[in-house]
Design an enzyme around this catalytic site. Structure first.
Site, PDB file in Angstrom:
ATOM      1  N   THR A 141      29.884  34.195  66.026  1.00 15.13           N
ATOM      2  CA  THR A 141      29.138  35.102  66.920  1.00 15.13           C
ATOM      3  C   THR A 141      29.622  35.848  68.604  1.00 15.13           C
ATOM      4  O   THR A 141      30.201  37.192  68.184  1.00 15.13           O
ATOM      5  CB  THR A 141      28.008  34.634  66.799  1.00 15.13           C
ATOM      6  OG1 THR A 141      27.110  34.191  66.451  1.00 15.13           O
ATOM      7  CG2 THR A 141      27.225  35.692  67.670  1.00 15.13           C
ATOM      8  N   ASP A 184      22.027  38.402  63.864  1.00 19.72           N
ATOM      9  CA  ASP A 184      21.831  37.782  63.192  1.00 19.72           C
ATOM     10  C   ASP A 184      20.422  37.157  62.555  1.00 19.72           C
ATOM     11  O   ASP A 184      20.364  36.312  62.087  1.00 19.72           O
ATOM     12  CB  ASP A 184      21.844  36.575  64.597  1.00 19.72           C
ATOM     13  CG  ASP A 184      22.999  35.708  64.961  1.00 19.72           C
ATOM     14  OD1 ASP A 184      24.497  36.769  65.958  1.00 19.72           O
ATOM     15  OD2 ASP A 184      24.230  34.462  64.834  1.00 19.72           O
TER      16      ASP A 184
END
Ligand SMILES: *[C@@H]1O[C@H](CO)[C@@H](O)[C@H](O)[C@H]1NC(C)=O
Ligand SMILES: *[C@@H]1O[C@H](CO)[C@@H](O)[C@H](O)[C@H]1NC(C)=O
Length: 309
Positions: free
Chosen positions: A121, A50
């Site tokens: 995620t 990320d």
């Protein structure tokens, strides 16, 4: 880059290239196995991928477009960005797009770009890599106008092998789209897509009110909207405050580009100007082209709507 192209097409074309690079970073991190997951809060994992993917996208865009606003999901981080991660090229197909006159001459001050470097995620860390998307949405004033949805892991339908650089879907509301072939969902049944990991009684009661034939529980707003774009679901319903502007800006623009609709559960559109708040506190309802958005809104129980004020 063609300086003659309009600001909006240049931002979107650069975003396409930047999300492809971010997708490479995401695959590299997973291949190395060095996820370095930190818990940001309940159900909110943040990974090395990320942080680095966001640095790649934001640095690439802000180098070329210093006067626009860019808001990313992740806090600024110390992730080292090697110079080869910084994108200077732009997607040629998007650069060629002809804009209507009201979008041709946009003031950079009115542009706000919303970046989710790795949507889905939780699914990524669980190995459900096809749920993962990289999202870059371009707002002009309050409206989500342009969107890029990149899938770093995308399987070829014919032989189930991953396509080398994933795939990238893009759209500009009222102008056009590319990277996918839109399909209408099947008639005579209702497939609702919703959250895989953030469910509760309110979320359930909203879905039940729509009397679905099937419920597709998948990760990520980007992936759910792809189901609507490709005719695999009729609507995306999320009766929760758990979603943010960077989750919906890009998907909303691409969905509108093919004739779909995305609002909160009260039927209002979210605003995406830089002064706006980040949380989508009134929930999300997105419908595929050809669906009556109003019908879905009218079925959502009042007590659900009251919880999402
Ligand atoms: C950004 O804004 C400044 C101040 O208005 C201006 O001088 C500069 O040329 C702008 N840069 C770009 C790339 O538009
Ligand atoms: C899978 O199919 C695509 C085209 O449909 C082709 O380019 C690719 O080489 C194929 N991969 C394998 C492993 O057969």
């Amino acid at each position: 880059m063609a300086q003659s192209a309009a600001l909006l097409t240049r931002i979107l074309a650069t975003s396409v290239s930047a999300t492809v690079q971010a997708g490479k970073i995401i695959r590299d991190v997973l291949n190395k196995g060095g996820l370095n997951i930190v818990e940001k809060g309940k159900n909110d994992l943040q990974t090395e991928a990320d942080r680095c993917a966001q640095r790649c996208i934001i640095t690439s865009l802000s180098n070329q477009f210093p006067n626009i606003t860019i808001i990313g999901e992740e806090e600024p981080s110390t992730c080292e960005v090697p110079s080869e991660w910084i994108i200077t090229e732009a997607d040629q197909e998007v650069l060629q797009v002809k804009l209507p006159s009201h979008l041709e001459d946009v003031n950079p001050k009115d542009v706000c770009v919303w970046v989710d470097p790795l949507d889905g995620t939780a699914e990524y860390t669980q190995g459900l890599v096809e749920h993962v998307t990289v999202l870059v949405g371009v707002a002009i004033g309050k409206r989500a106008i342009g969107g890029v949805i990149h899938q770093p892991y995308y399987k070829n339908d014919e032989n189930s092998t991953y396509i080398e650089n994933g795939r990238t879907l893009w759209g500009i509301d009222g102008v056009g789209f590319g990277g996918f072939v839109p399909k209408l969902p099947p008639e005579g049944k209702r497939i609702i897509t919703t959250t895989r990991s953030h469910s509760d009684s309110i979320v359930q009661s909203a879905i039940k009110s729509l009397n679905p034939d099937e419920v597709a529980r998948v990760g990520g707003a980007g992936h759910k909207i792809i189901l609507l774009l490709e005719g695999k679901a009729h609507a995306y319903v999320f009766a929760s405050r758990g979603c943010k502007r960077w989750d919906t800006c890009a998907p909303e623009a691409v969905l509108y580009a093919i004739g779909g609709v995305l609002t909160d559960l009260h039927g209002e559109r979210y605003s995406y100007n830089r002064e706006t708040t980040y949380a989508n506190t009134r929930g999300v309802l997105a419908t595929a082209p050809g669906q009556s958005h109003q019908w879905y809104l009218s079925r959502i129980p009042d007590e659900v709507k009251q919880k999402l004020q």
